[in-house]
Write a protein that holds these residues in place. Structure first.
Motif, PDB file in Angstrom:
ATOM      1  N   LEU A 124      75.006  44.831  46.845  1.00 52.10           N
ATOM      2  CA  LEU A 124      73.866  44.556  47.707  1.00 52.10           C
ATOM      3  C   LEU A 124      74.380  43.979  49.017  1.00 52.10           C
ATOM      4  O   LEU A 124      75.010  42.913  49.034  1.00 52.10           O
ATOM      5  CB  LEU A 124      72.907  43.553  47.049  1.00 52.10           C
ATOM      6  N   LEU A 125      74.102  44.678  50.105  1.00 54.96           N
ATOM      7  CA  LEU A 125      74.598  44.295  51.421  1.00 54.96           C
ATOM      8  C   LEU A 125      73.453  44.245  52.412  1.00 54.96           C
ATOM      9  O   LEU A 125      72.647  45.182  52.495  1.00 54.96           O
ATOM     10  CB  LEU A 125      75.646  45.310  51.909  1.00 54.96           C
ATOM     11  N   ASN A 126      73.377  43.141  53.182  1.00 57.70           N
ATOM     12  CA  ASN A 126      72.378  43.052  54.253  1.00 57.70           C
ATOM     13  C   ASN A 126      70.988  43.435  53.776  1.00 57.70           C
ATOM     14  O   ASN A 126      70.257  44.160  54.446  1.00 57.70           O
ATOM     15  CB  ASN A 126      72.767  43.984  55.409  1.00 57.70           C
ATOM     16  N   SER A 127      70.609  42.945  52.611  1.00 59.59           N
ATOM     17  CA  SER A 127      69.333  43.354  52.036  1.00 59.59           C
ATOM     18  C   SER A 127      68.439  42.161  51.747  1.00 59.59           C
ATOM     19  O   SER A 127      68.910  41.050  51.510  1.00 59.59           O
ATOM     20  CB  SER A 127      69.555  44.184  50.768  1.00 59.59           C
ATOM     21  N   GLN A 128      67.144  42.430  51.781  1.00 57.97           N
ATOM     22  CA  GLN A 128      66.107  41.417  51.558  1.00 57.97           C
ATOM     23  C   GLN A 128      65.339  41.767  50.299  1.00 57.97           C
ATOM     24  O   GLN A 128      64.844  42.886  50.155  1.00 57.97           O
ATOM     25  CB  GLN A 128      65.148  41.386  52.757  1.00 57.97           C
ATOM     26  N   ILE A 129      65.229  40.813  49.362  1.00 57.33           N
ATOM     27  CA  ILE A 129      64.386  40.975  48.178  1.00 57.33           C
ATOM     28  C   ILE A 129      63.486  39.743  48.107  1.00 57.33           C
ATOM     29  O   ILE A 129      63.977  38.622  47.927  1.00 57.33           O
ATOM     30  CB  ILE A 129      65.221  41.127  46.897  1.00 57.33           C
ATOM     31  N   THR A 130      62.192  39.954  48.240  1.00 54.55           N
ATOM     32  CA  THR A 130      61.284  38.825  48.473  1.00 54.55           C
ATOM     33  C   THR A 130      59.941  39.018  47.772  1.00 54.55           C
ATOM     34  O   THR A 130      59.481  40.142  47.570  1.00 54.55           O
ATOM     35  CB  THR A 130      61.034  38.647  49.983  1.00 54.55           C
ATOM     36  N   ASN A 131      59.328  37.881  47.416  1.00 52.71           N
ATOM     37  CA  ASN A 131      57.935  37.800  46.971  1.00 52.71           C
ATOM     38  C   ASN A 131      57.625  38.725  45.805  1.00 52.71           C
ATOM     39  O   ASN A 131      57.031  39.801  45.963  1.00 52.71           O
ATOM     40  CB  ASN A 131      56.987  38.093  48.145  1.00 52.71           C
ATOM     41  N   THR A 132      57.975  38.273  44.609  1.00 53.02           N
ATOM     42  CA  THR A 132      57.721  39.035  43.393  1.00 53.02           C
ATOM     43  C   THR A 132      57.150  38.108  42.327  1.00 53.02           C
ATOM     44  O   THR A 132      57.456  36.918  42.304  1.00 53.02           O
ATOM     45  CB  THR A 132      59.016  39.669  42.877  1.00 53.02           C
ATOM     46  N   LEU A 133      56.353  38.667  41.430  1.00 53.93           N
ATOM     47  CA  LEU A 133      55.794  37.838  40.355  1.00 53.93           C
ATOM     48  C   LEU A 133      56.894  37.387  39.401  1.00 53.93           C
ATOM     49  O   LEU A 133      56.996  36.207  39.064  1.00 53.93           O
ATOM     50  CB  LEU A 133      54.727  38.613  39.585  1.00 53.93           C
ATOM     51  N   GLU A 134      57.740  38.301  38.955  1.00 55.52           N
ATOM     52  CA  GLU A 134      58.926  37.938  38.190  1.00 55.52           C
ATOM     53  C   GLU A 134      60.025  37.570  39.201  1.00 55.52           C
ATOM     54  O   GLU A 134      59.751  37.423  40.383  1.00 55.52           O
ATOM     55  CB  GLU A 134      59.341  39.092  37.287  1.00 55.52           C
ATOM     56  N   SER A 135      61.238  37.435  38.742  1.00 55.37           N
ATOM     57  CA  SER A 135      62.303  37.043  39.662  1.00 55.37           C
ATOM     58  C   SER A 135      62.542  38.126  40.720  1.00 55.37           C
ATOM     59  O   SER A 135      62.450  39.323  40.429  1.00 55.37           O
ATOM     60  CB  SER A 135      63.592  36.790  38.878  1.00 55.37           C
ATOM     61  N   CYS A 136      62.862  37.678  41.917  1.00 54.68           N
ATOM     62  CA  CYS A 136      63.158  38.649  42.971  1.00 54.68           C
ATOM     63  C   CYS A 136      64.346  39.514  42.572  1.00 54.68           C
ATOM     64  O   CYS A 136      64.283  40.741  42.667  1.00 54.68           O
ATOM     65  CB  CYS A 136      63.448  37.927  44.284  1.00 54.68           C
ATOM     66  N   LEU A 137      65.419  38.886  42.138  1.00 53.15           N
ATOM     67  CA  LEU A 137      66.593  39.607  41.656  1.00 53.15           C
ATOM     68  C   LEU A 137      66.986  39.027  40.307  1.00 53.15           C
ATOM     69  O   LEU A 137      67.246  37.829  40.192  1.00 53.15           O
ATOM     70  CB  LEU A 137      67.758  39.470  42.639  1.00 53.15           C
ATOM     71  N   ARG A 138      67.007  39.892  39.293  1.00 48.42           N
ATOM     72  CA  ARG A 138      67.462  39.459  37.966  1.00 48.42           C
ATOM     73  C   ARG A 138      68.637  40.330  37.553  1.00 48.42           C
ATOM     74  O   ARG A 138      68.539  41.568  37.546  1.00 48.42           O
ATOM     75  CB  ARG A 138      66.360  39.548  36.921  1.00 48.42           C
ATOM     76  N   ILE A 139      69.740  39.676  37.204  1.00 47.93           N
ATOM     77  CA  ILE A 139      70.954  40.366  36.791  1.00 47.93           C
ATOM     78  C   ILE A 139      71.289  39.913  35.378  1.00 47.93           C
ATOM     79  O   ILE A 139      71.649  38.753  35.156  1.00 47.93           O
ATOM     80  CB  ILE A 139      72.117  40.054  37.754  1.00 47.93           C
ATOM     81  N   ASP A 140      71.124  40.821  34.413  1.00 50.30           N
ATOM     82  CA  ASP A 140      71.460  40.533  33.023  1.00 50.30           C
ATOM     83  C   ASP A 140      72.806  41.173  32.713  1.00 50.30           C
ATOM     84  O   ASP A 140      72.896  42.335  32.305  1.00 50.30           O
ATOM     85  CB  ASP A 140      70.373  41.093  32.087  1.00 50.30           C
TER      86      ASP A 140
END
Length: 482
Positions: A306-322
């Motif tokens: 993930l480069l120069n990216s925006q992840i915003t405003n979500t009901l669950e986690s914005c970014l989840r890494i399992d």
């Protein structure tokens, strides 16, 4: 006593009769007219041949006497595609789009419902579609409400099935997807710069092969819902989450690349299924995932960049890494989801489902409403749980345990600082109108905090970073003075 009872009953009966007489009288005096709650019903911009949401208005009678409509009719009949129901009576084709004998008693009201399914207009741009709903009283007085919308012809694709390498590019008409897009294993779907795909509520993208959305600076690929009208006057449906299903990368899917791509208002943004962590699953580059009713990006045992990216405003986690192998540089993860106080984290990472062989996060801004928006959860001690944060700004309590070696040159946000942290990082967090701009404000503590040695040369918008680069996806650019 008996006479008094009879007298009271007579008086009550006279009152009832008087009341009924008042309510049942109707006038044909031209000075007595209806009061309409609106003079125009505006349905905004809609796609041709697609039914709109229902609009309504009220018709009141404050005239002092009952009023009867000789007719209520659509001036242009079937020509425009408007559908109207007046006080329970549908203005049907069989009745020439009119109704008669509709009564509005004194101090009473009726409700009118309006929908539209407009015919195609044959033009490349939205065109005005309008009609008049005409109330003709028994006095001969006419009162009108204008019904209007801008209608946009579209190319409609249903159940798109990609079995070989294919390209979707921008057309003269907008492209609406019904039923979804399926990409078979071994096939690559490329979406060209400047293309917008409008997905119906039941539609999303199921990728078993490869997806490449190759936007460019100023010519982004946009994946969004197909509602282009408004929920309320101030609120377009495009700002409401859950408008379409999002993107699913199945286990057989590799080498997906989303560049200069905007994914917003979906259920999940992107879901990446478990796969070989030695092979690249997804590269998210100069892209945005915003306003999701589920996760922004949820990856299980996958290799991500993930480069120069925006992840915003979500009901669950914005970014989840399992688990898996993930590298982030110059990203903005901000959790200001406005619809539910039980919103998830900005960044959540675990080794409970799969080994986390690597999570490397550099020059990244992780913030939100809550005091702690960074959540890590280790599984069995025998399972890898490797992570490192470098030159980041994190809204989480300062780490003082042995794990502190995993945080180098990190600024832990002080939640008491309401001037330079949290929503003050950003140019605009407008929860009243659901307008968000996650570019940095001049007050942000992220300015100048990135590592010049590892900072990327350009930001999310393709602008060159300076010698003292900023943490996050956006470089703050000082406004030019005249």
């Amino acid at each position: 006593m008996k006479k008094q009872t009879i007298y009271m009953c007579v008086m009550m009966l006279l009152g009832v009769l008087s009341s009924c007489t008042d309510d049942d009288s109707f006038t044909t005096a031209p000075s007595h007219v209806l009061t309409l709650s609106v003079d125009t019903v505006n349905i905004d911009t809609v796609f041709s041949n697609v039914p709109t949401a229902t609009r309504s208005f009220w018709v009141y009678n404050h005239s002092g006497d009952g009023l009867r409509c000789q007719s209520v009719r659509l001036a242009n009949g079937a020509a425009t595609g408007f559908r109207v129901n007046v006080d329970g009576q549908y203005l049907a084709p069989s009745s020439s789009y009119a109704a008669s004998g509709i009564e509005v008693r004194n101090k009473d009201s009726i409700r009118v419902f309006v929908e539209l399914t407009s015919p195609e207009n044959g033009k490349p741009d939205p065109q005005l579609c309008q009609d008049d709903l005409i109330f003709t009283l028994e006095s001969g007085v006419e009162q009108k409400v204008n019904l209007r919308a801008y209608t946009w012809d579209a190319l409609k694709l249903t159940n798109v099935h990609i079995t070989r390498d294919s390209l979707i590019s921008a057309q003269q008409k907008p492209i609406i997807i019904y039923g979804g897009v399926e990409v078979d294993s071994g096939a690559t779907l490329t979406i060209a710069p400047g293309t917008t795909l409008y997905f119906h509520n039941d539609a999303g993208m199921n990728i078993r092969g490869t997806l490449k959305t190759l936007g460019e600076e100023g010519r982004e690929v946009v994946l969004r819902g197909d509602r282009i009208d408004r929920m309320f006057d101030y609120l377009p449906y495009d700002r409401v989450p859950g408008q379409w299903q999002g993107v699913r990368l199945y286990a057989s899917s590799y080498n997906n690349h989303l560049a200069f791509t905007d994914i917003h208002s979906s259920y999940h943004g992107v879901v990446a299924d478990s796969s070989d962590v030695e092979l690249p699953k997804l590269t998210l580059d100069h892209s945005t995932i915003h306003n999701c009713q589920g996760y922004g990006l949820h990856a299980t045992h996958a290799k991500l960049t993930l480069l120069n990216s925006q992840i915003t405003n979500t009901l669950e986690s914005c970014l989840r890494i399992d688990g898996g192998n993930a590298t982030l540089n110059q990203c903005t993860l901000a959790q200001f989801y406005p619809f539910d106080a039980r919103r998830g984290a900005a960044l959540q990472f675990t080794s409970t489902q799969a080994p986390l062989v690597n999570l490397s996060v550099s020059n990244t801004l992780v913030t939100g409403y809550a005091d702690d928006v960074l959540m890590g959860e280790a599984g069995d001690t025998a399972v890898a749980f490797q992570y490192l944060f470098d030159h980041c700004i994190l809204r989480t309590p300062k780490v003082t345990t042995a794990d502190s070696v995993r945080f180098t040159q990190v600024v832990f946000e002080d939640v008491a600082d309401t001037t330079h942290c949290g929503d003050k990082h950003f140019a605009n967090i407008d929860t009243d109108n659901l307008i968000y701009n996650f570019e940095l404000s001049s007050l942000s503590s992220a300015i100048g905090k990135a590592n010049p040695q590892t900072a990327l040369p350009t930001d999310r918008k393709g602008r060159k970073r300076d010698d003292k680069p900023d943490v996050g996806a956006f470089e703050w650019i000082e406004p030019k003075t005249e």
